[in-house]
Design a protein around this motif. Structure first.
Motif, mmCIF file in Angstrom:
data_model
loop_
_atom_site.group_PDB
_atom_site.id
_atom_site.type_symbol
_atom_site.label_atom_id
_atom_site.label_comp_id
_atom_site.label_asym_id
_atom_site.label_seq_id
_atom_site.Cartn_x
_atom_site.Cartn_y
_atom_site.Cartn_z
ATOM 1 N N HIS A 85 0.829 -1.215 0.000
ATOM 2 C CA HIS A 85 0.000 0.000 0.000
ATOM 3 C C HIS A 85 0.865 1.268 0.000
ATOM 4 O O HIS A 85 0.608 2.217 0.757
ATOM 5 N N GLY A 86 1.884 1.265 -0.832
ATOM 6 C CA GLY A 86 2.747 2.432 -0.971
ATOM 7 C C GLY A 86 3.853 2.538 0.071
ATOM 8 O O GLY A 86 4.708 3.423 -0.015
ATOM 9 N N ASN A 87 3.860 1.646 1.041
ATOM 10 C CA ASN A 87 4.907 1.645 2.061
ATOM 11 C C ASN A 87 5.995 0.652 1.669
ATOM 12 O O ASN A 87 5.759 -0.558 1.622
ATOM 13 N N GLU A 88 7.183 1.161 1.370
ATOM 14 C CA GLU A 88 8.278 0.307 0.912
ATOM 15 C C GLU A 88 8.891 -0.415 2.111
ATOM 16 O O GLU A 88 9.548 0.204 2.962
ATOM 17 N N VAL A 89 8.695 -1.731 2.167
ATOM 18 C CA VAL A 89 9.140 -2.533 3.300
ATOM 19 C C VAL A 89 10.528 -3.104 3.068
ATOM 20 O O VAL A 89 11.316 -3.242 4.008
ATOM 21 N N GLY A 130 8.980 -4.362 12.087
ATOM 22 C CA GLY A 130 8.760 -3.499 10.932
ATOM 23 C C GLY A 130 9.991 -3.249 10.094
ATOM 24 O O GLY A 130 9.945 -2.478 9.122
ATOM 25 N N SER A 131 11.098 -3.926 10.420
ATOM 26 C CA SER A 131 12.337 -3.688 9.663
ATOM 27 C C SER A 131 12.385 -4.460 8.353
ATOM 28 O O SER A 131 13.259 -4.215 7.526
ATOM 29 N N GLY A 132 11.451 -5.418 8.164
ATOM 30 C CA GLY A 132 11.397 -6.156 6.905
ATOM 31 C C GLY A 132 11.876 -7.582 6.988
ATOM 32 O O GLY A 132 11.907 -8.297 5.979
ATOM 33 N N LYS A 133 12.221 -8.057 8.174
ATOM 34 C CA LYS A 133 12.813 -9.387 8.327
ATOM 35 C C LYS A 133 11.861 -10.490 7.850
ATOM 36 O O LYS A 133 12.230 -11.340 7.036
ATOM 37 N N THR A 134 10.646 -10.485 8.389
ATOM 38 C CA THR A 134 9.677 -11.527 8.033
ATOM 39 C C THR A 134 9.273 -11.420 6.579
ATOM 40 O O THR A 134 9.136 -12.432 5.876
ATOM 41 N N THR A 135 9.089 -10.204 6.080
ATOM 42 C CA THR A 135 8.745 -10.023 4.662
ATOM 43 C C THR A 135 9.835 -10.586 3.775
ATOM 44 O O THR A 135 9.554 -11.200 2.741
ATOM 45 N N LEU A 136 11.090 -10.407 4.177
ATOM 46 C CA LEU A 136 12.194 -10.954 3.393
ATOM 47 C C LEU A 136 12.120 -12.475 3.354
ATOM 48 O O LEU A 136 12.245 -13.087 2.279
ATOM 49 N N GLY A 185 14.421 -0.487 8.736
ATOM 50 C CA GLY A 185 13.825 0.345 7.693
ATOM 51 C C GLY A 185 13.892 -0.240 6.308
ATOM 52 O O GLY A 185 13.973 0.501 5.321
ATOM 53 N N GLY A 186 13.862 -1.563 6.201
ATOM 54 C CA GLY A 186 13.876 -2.201 4.890
ATOM 55 C C GLY A 186 15.241 -2.329 4.257
ATOM 56 O O GLY A 186 15.355 -2.703 3.082
ATOM 57 N N ASN A 187 16.287 -2.045 5.031
ATOM 58 C CA ASN A 187 17.663 -2.145 4.537
ATOM 59 C C ASN A 187 18.500 -3.034 5.451
ATOM 60 O O ASN A 187 18.187 -3.194 6.640
ATOM 61 N N ILE A 188 19.565 -3.592 4.900
ATOM 62 C CA ILE A 188 20.582 -4.239 5.721
ATOM 63 C C ILE A 188 21.546 -3.147 6.177
ATOM 64 O O ILE A 188 22.205 -2.503 5.360
ATOM 65 N N VAL A 189 21.594 -2.919 7.497
ATOM 66 C CA VAL A 189 22.435 -1.858 8.053
ATOM 67 C C VAL A 189 23.882 -2.324 8.150
ATOM 68 O O VAL A 189 24.812 -1.607 7.775
ATOM 69 N N GLU A 190 24.073 -3.528 8.686
ATOM 70 C CA GLU A 190 25.410 -4.128 8.715
ATOM 71 C C GLU A 190 25.288 -5.621 8.997
ATOM 72 O O GLU A 190 24.244 -6.115 9.421
ATOM 73 N N GLN A 191 26.374 -6.325 8.758
ATOM 74 C CA GLN A 191 26.385 -7.756 8.996
ATOM 75 C C GLN A 191 27.800 -8.196 9.342
ATOM 76 O O GLN A 191 28.783 -7.535 8.996
ATOM 77 N N LYS A 193 5.015 -12.108 -2.902
ATOM 78 C CA LYS A 193 5.721 -11.915 -4.165
ATOM 79 C C LYS A 193 6.395 -10.547 -4.150
ATOM 80 O O LYS A 193 5.735 -9.516 -4.047
ATOM 81 N N ALA A 194 7.715 -10.548 -4.233
ATOM 82 C CA ALA A 194 8.452 -9.288 -4.254
ATOM 83 C C ALA A 194 8.104 -8.495 -5.508
ATOM 84 O O ALA A 194 7.687 -9.051 -6.531
ATOM 85 N N ASP A 195 8.266 -7.188 -5.425
ATOM 86 C CA ASP A 195 7.969 -6.313 -6.559
ATOM 87 C C ASP A 195 9.096 -6.304 -7.582
ATOM 88 O O ASP A 195 8.885 -5.982 -8.752
ATOM 89 N N LYS A 196 10.274 -6.664 -7.127
ATOM 90 C CA LYS A 196 11.445 -6.555 -7.993
ATOM 91 C C LYS A 196 12.566 -7.384 -7.392
ATOM 92 O O LYS A 196 12.629 -7.586 -6.188
ATOM 93 N N GLY A 197 13.469 -7.889 -8.252
ATOM 94 C CA GLY A 197 14.655 -8.567 -7.774
ATOM 95 C C GLY A 197 14.782 -9.983 -8.292
ATOM 96 O O GLY A 197 13.934 -10.474 -9.051
#
Length: 250
Positions: free
Chosen positions: A12-16, A37-43, A214-220, A52-56
């Protein structure tokens, strides 16, 4: 073993997920940490097409598919290579523990019933339920049901097993028994990607920690890299909030 390239997902327009790149090597145990809300489960859910991812692109072994436009055949090929253990156990209430474990091999992989039953018993033995072959979910604790969920995922002999906060729905006293089984699976050499808030488990079992926000990998990095020498302030803030005694070295 598993490679994700530029994975995007919005709701719904929110980039996860904002262009996730991640590689998981054969036999690795990668733990995803991060706030809600960081995107872990969605990933995780994007890897096996529950979302289904939008891209990738998603690659497993020599199979590479477009995350958004994969055909039904390609999706099936990916799903057959990926097992998943959910927060909620999702067992069939009218099936015994052994039947829950053998349904997949019999009906998905067309394994002969006799062989599926033999292997199913071995897996229930592995997760400490050798006396529960004929028990129904209603007769079992949450921890026992989740251990059946792990056995069920293993029964399909996946290349990678995804764990989505597998202890979050359990009473605290039952968490340890599930984590012990996961440690046993990890020691067997199975490739695992785990979302969890169990920090000690992450320290003990992970070969690599991936911190997301925030939908990004910050570090690993290795558990030592992240828990002692985190480079990013956002990572340190998260760990301080989760682990009150947390300190880091410079």
């Amino acid at each position: 073993m598993l490679k994700l390239k530029n994975i995007h997902k919005s709701f719904h327009g929110n980039e996860v997920l904002k262009g996730i790149d991640l590689e998981v090597n054969d036999g690795e145990v990668v733990v995803l940490l991060g706030p809600s809300g960081s995107g872990k489960t969605t990933l995780l859910r994007s890897i096996n097409f529950l979302e289904k991812a939008d891209k990738g692109e998603i690659s497993i072994d020599d199979l590479t598919v477009n995350a958004n436009s994969a055909s039904k055949k390609e999706i099936r090929e990916v799903v057959e290579k990926v097992g998943m253990v959910f927060q909620q156990y999702g067992l069939f209430k009218n099936k015994t523990a052994l039947e829950n474990v053998t349904l997949g091999p019999i009906y998905v992989k067309k394994v002969p019933k006799e062989k599926a039953v033999e292997e199913g018993k071995k897996l229930l033995d592995l997760v400490g339920l050798s006396d529960k072959y004929d028990a129904y979910p209603a007769q079992l604790s949450g921890g026992q049901q989740q251990r059946i969920g792990i056995a069920r995922a293993l029964a399909l002999d996946p290349e990678v097993i995804l764990f989505d906060e597998p202890t979050s729905a359990l009473d605290p006293e039952l968490v340890g028994e599930v984590l012990d089984v996961m440690k046993k699976v990890a020691k067997s050499g199975k490739t695992m990607v785990v979302v969890t808030h169990e920090m000690q488990f992450a320290r003990d079992i992970a070969t690599r920690i991936v911190f997301m926000d925030g939908g990004n990998i910050v570090e690993q990095g290795t558990p030592k890299d992240i828990f002692l020498y985190a480079k990013e302030e956002r990572t340190r803030q998260f760990l301080k909030r989760i682990i009150p005694e947390y300190t880091y070295s410079i």
